[in-house]
Design a protein around this motif. Structure first.
Motif, PDB file in Angstrom:
ATOM      1  N   THR A   1       0.832  -1.063  -0.216  1.00 27.10           N
ATOM      2  CA  THR A   1      -0.153  -0.031  -0.240  1.00 27.10           C
ATOM      3  C   THR A   1       0.721   1.199  -0.233  1.00 27.10           C
ATOM      4  OG1 THR A   1      -1.683  -0.751   1.421  1.00 27.10           O
ATOM      5  CG2 THR A   1      -1.669   1.225   1.088  1.00 27.10           C
ATOM      6  N   GLY A   2       0.925   2.242  -0.078  1.00 23.91           N
ATOM      7  CA  GLY A   2       1.078   3.424  -1.133  1.00 23.91           C
ATOM      8  C   GLY A   2       1.480   4.432   1.125  1.00 23.91           C
ATOM      9  N   LYS A   3       2.475   5.084   0.880  1.00 24.11           N
ATOM     10  CA  LYS A   3       2.115   4.989   2.739  1.00 24.11           C
ATOM     11  C   LYS A   3       1.287   6.375   1.820  1.00 24.11           C
ATOM     12  CE  LYS A   3       5.794   6.999   6.242  1.00 24.11           C
ATOM     13  NZ  LYS A   3       7.120   7.030   6.613  1.00 24.11           N
ATOM     14  N   THR A   4       2.250   7.472   1.457  1.00 24.46           N
ATOM     15  CA  THR A   4       0.969   8.591   1.537  1.00 24.46           C
ATOM     16  C   THR A   4       0.132   8.503   0.891  1.00 24.46           C
ATOM     17  OG1 THR A   4       3.630  10.029   0.870  1.00 24.46           O
ATOM     18  CG2 THR A   4       1.849  10.832   0.580  1.00 24.46           C
TER      19      THR A   4
ATOM     20  N   ASP B   1      -0.368   4.789  -4.366  1.00 23.93           N
ATOM     21  CA  ASP B   1       0.765   5.481  -5.181  1.00 23.93           C
ATOM     22  C   ASP B   1       1.644   4.816  -4.358  1.00 23.93           C
ATOM     23  OD1 ASP B   1       2.417   7.358  -6.881  1.00 23.93           O
ATOM     24  OD2 ASP B   1       1.603   9.186  -6.099  1.00 23.93           O
ATOM     25  N   ILE B   2       2.080   3.991  -6.235  1.00 27.27           N
ATOM     26  CA  ILE B   2       3.895   3.315  -5.014  1.00 27.27           C
ATOM     27  C   ILE B   2       4.503   3.706  -6.343  1.00 27.27           C
ATOM     28  CG2 ILE B   2       5.407   1.186  -4.615  1.00 27.27           C
ATOM     29  CD1 ILE B   2       2.510   0.605  -3.385  1.00 27.27           C
TER      30      ILE B   2
END
Lengths: 137, 129
Positions: free
Chosen positions: A10-13, A17-18
């Protein structure tokens, strides 16, 4: 070589979005390159061999089918591809068939298949594949 | 179940592409009106521009080049409704397929050249340079 074993990325931000390295120096967003919809179907009896993110398929007419997405695309500007074969389990090249995707909608797409030996004649196929790339809603 | 939250994934050597086990992502794709006066992507990944060669032919130019010319590519088109879908063909003998793109032809199912599709979808699979 190192390896990370993980079940979910999972994208952190932002969740979708990775950024990954995809060439020697080129980076891209992982989500953009992934296929969002795919399936293979027998459209003579309207059954799925296998599918991903397709909730149902409808027989609209001879040579025309609609595939309804489980999760919709964000816009109708997605890239779609489809292929077909009139018969399966044969090596005869005469079994090839023209196929295209049409009537793009955020929640569905249609395919049209025609007999190569009789150009323009609509015909159902025993093996049709469809796939979609783009952003999910 | 484990979950990794991360913004950027890079190979451990800092330069090589990241390997996705038993998976491969498309390196370029686009949707465009190839029959427009100026062809531009409606939506795309890694496609910088389109070249208009006139009736029945157009080209796709990639932003980041493929590693070689052995990549797989697909094209499909619609020119106005389910009964009007030109074939997007590639002539390997006459055309240049480069690491930075290729040229497409629009034909009917009887293989005569027809107008460029208003819904052109392309996809490129393989390794980037």
């Amino acid at each position: 070589m190192s390896e990370i074993k993980v079940d979910t990325l999972t994208g952190k931000t932002s969740a979708n979005d990775i950024t990954v390295t995809v060439g020697a120096t080129v980076t891209a967003k992982l989500e953009q390159g992934l296929t969002k919809v795919w399936g293979s179907y027998n459209l003579k009896d309207n059954t799925a061999y296998d599918a991903f993110n397709v909730s149902s398929n409808q027989d609209l007419a001879t040579g025309r089918s609609q595939f309804n997405f489980t999760n919709s695309l964000s816009a109708i500007d997605y890239s779609v591809h489809a292929t077909s074969r009139w018969e399966i389990n044969t090596t005869a090249h005469t079994q090839s068939q023209f196929c295209s995707a049409t009537m793009l909608a955020t929640g569905s797409v249609q395919t049209t298949t025609e007999d190569n030996a009789a150009a323009g004649t609509a015909e159902d196929a025993r093996y049709v594949t469809v796939s979609v790339r783009g952003g999910l809603a | 179940m484990s979950e990794l939250k991360v913004d950027t994934l890079t190979a451990s050597d800092g330069t090589s592409p990241v390997t996705l086990t038993k998976q491969s992502a498309a390196k370029a794709w686009a949707n465009a009106d190839a029959n427009a006066a100026t062809i531009t992507s409606r939506d795309s990944l890694n496609v910088s521009s389109w070249t208009d060669y006139g009736t029945a032919s157009f080209g796709v130019n990639l932003t980041n080049s493929m590693a070689n010319t052995n990549y797989a590519f697909y094209g499909i088109g619609e020119a106005g409704g389910p009964q009007n879908c030109p074939i997007m063909a590639y002539n390997k003998d006459a055309d240049v397929k480069t690491t930075s793109g290729n040229r497409w032809y629009a034909t009917s199912t009887s293989y005569t050249l027809v107008a460029n599709p208003t819904q052109a979808s392309v996809m490129y699979l393989g390794d980037l340079a």
